[in-house]
Enzyme design. Structure first.
Site, short mmCIF file in Angstrom:
data_model
loop_
_atom_site.label_atom_id
_atom_site.label_comp_id
_atom_site.label_asym_id
_atom_site.label_seq_id
_atom_site.Cartn_x
_atom_site.Cartn_y
_atom_site.Cartn_z
N LYS A 121 0.76 -1.31 -0.01
CA LYS A 121 0.00 -0.07 0.00
C LYS A 121 0.80 1.33 0.22
O LYS A 121 0.36 2.23 -0.67
CB LYS A 121 -0.98 0.06 1.22
CG LYS A 121 -1.99 -0.96 1.10
CD LYS A 121 -3.14 -0.61 1.73
CE LYS A 121 -4.34 -1.83 1.30
NZ LYS A 121 -5.38 -1.66 2.20
N LYS A 124 -7.23 -11.42 -6.66
CA LYS A 124 -8.63 -11.60 -5.83
C LYS A 124 -9.76 -10.63 -6.25
O LYS A 124 -9.14 -9.50 -6.53
CB LYS A 124 -7.95 -11.06 -4.34
CG LYS A 124 -9.04 -11.62 -3.36
CD LYS A 124 -8.39 -11.35 -1.82
CE LYS A 124 -9.28 -10.78 -0.98
NZ LYS A 124 -8.81 -10.31 0.29
N LYS A 133 -12.88 -5.43 -3.09
CA LYS A 133 -14.00 -4.17 -3.21
C LYS A 133 -13.36 -2.84 -3.53
O LYS A 133 -13.75 -2.21 -4.09
CB LYS A 133 -14.69 -4.30 -2.14
CG LYS A 133 -14.01 -4.19 -0.60
CD LYS A 133 -15.05 -4.09 0.42
CE LYS A 133 -14.49 -4.05 1.61
NZ LYS A 133 -15.15 -3.85 2.68
#
Ligand code: TRP
Length: 331
Positions: free
Chosen positions: A110, A196, A199
């Site tokens: 991140k 994956k 969302k």
């Protein structure tokens, strides 16, 4: 009894992946010793729109209830409603080393992404995030933490911090363990089945939202990427697209992917049946969500009651930790 704690961030709408990979198991694990938390403080590691954060927090809590978590049994609450989380997080930050925090895969990914695309801003919270997560877990004397594979490392760190704290200051925390489901249950992106279904990722065509309309769900499944050879068999390494459809079909109908593959020779019928199975699986959730969303005051009431139940345990554990490290108790 086994105490279970898990949390989900209110960022972006819940997906079929969050349901099959997490929420569905939370429903199975529920009981008076289970706590399910909307971790709004965790969302703040990157800048959020305040109006949207508030709405998504209530929306995710509504989703917890819509999938079948019963607030009369399990504890459903919002992280920031129980201030003990932030307080214990500080003690955990002081228990973790910078080296440990820097080594977390999620922090590395991140922070690199933020540096490339996010204007270079990496918040301090992104680094200390696992200390807050450790506080979430340890506050409730949690035995088991049902999480996806990507969170296993954070739960391992939580264990290390609990053990270190206990050895420095005396027995204070229960040492928890992660309960990770088998990889077959992992739902991948329909357009890029090597990653994956997420969302927060911006792959609308590859992501099925939990509350998506049936027509849109069917369309996305029918347009899912498949593989070049035309046979239907479960083999994630050489046939990631078809295997993902089989995993979804299997998870939606309570079978193994291998069993779900039986009888199919072509992609068309597999896609049709997968679409039907997903639509059927999600329809009652969607209906229940609509009902609950029409009465937000009731959801607020449930969250208030949940926070009150959570606080009882949290306050006791925090008091124990404060005393253990030598903070002077107020009179
Ligand atoms: N970090 C988790 C995630 O991104 C969310 C989370 C926060 C969590 N606190 C937790 C999960 C405690 C389990 C237990 O998915």
């Amino acid at each position: 009894m086994t105490r279970v704690f898990s949390g989900m961030k209110p960022t972006g709408d819940a997906t079929l992946g969050s349901y099959l990979g997490a929420l569905r198991h939370w429903v199975d694990d529920q009981g008076p010793e289970a706590l399910y938390c909307v971790v709004d403080l965790h969302a703040l590691t990157v800048p959020q729109d305040p109006v949207q954060l508030r709405a998504e927090t209530l929306g995710l809590a509504t989703t917890f209830l819509a999938v079948g978590i019963d607030p009369n049994v399990s504890i459903v609450f919002v992280q920031s409603h129980v201030h003990e989380h932030s307080e214990l997080a500080w003690l955990m930050e002081c228990t973790a080393s910078i080296g440990e925090l820097r080594r977390m895969t999620q922090f590395k990914d991140k922070s690199e992404k933020a540096e490339e695309g996010g204007g270079g801003f990496v918040s301090g919270g992104l680094l200390t995030y696992p200390a807050l997560m450790a506080a979430d877990i340890l506050l409730y004397d949690t035995d088991e933490v049902p999480v996806g594979d990507d969170q296993r490392q954070h739960v391992e760190l939580t264990r290390d911090l609990a053990i270190r704290f206990n050895s420095r200051y005396g027995d204070t925390f229960v040492v928890p363990k992660a309960t990770v489901r088998p990889a077959g249950a992992r739902v991948m992106d329909l357009q890029d089945p090597t990653r994956k279904m997420s969302k927060s990722e911006d792959s609308p065509a590859g992501t099925i939202l939990l509350l998506e309309e049936p027509g849109a769900i069917a369309k996305k499944i029918k347009r899912a990427v498949t593989d070049t050879e035309a046979d239907v068999r479960y083999d994630p390494s050489t046939k990631p697209g078809v295997s993902n459809l089989l995993s979804i079909l299997a998870a939606s109908t309570g079978r193994t992917p291998e069993a779900a593959a039986e009888g199919y020779t072509q992609y068309g019928p597999l896609k049709n049946d997968t679409a039907d199975a997903v639509v059927e699986l999600l329809a009652p959730i969607r209906a229940r969500h609509t009902e609950l969303a029409a009465d937000p005051a009731e959801v607020h009431r449930i969250l208030d009651a949940g926070a009150e139940r959570a606080r009882k345990t949290a306050a006791t554990t925090l008091a124990r930790a404060r005393a253990a490290v030598g903070l002077l108790a107020p009179r």
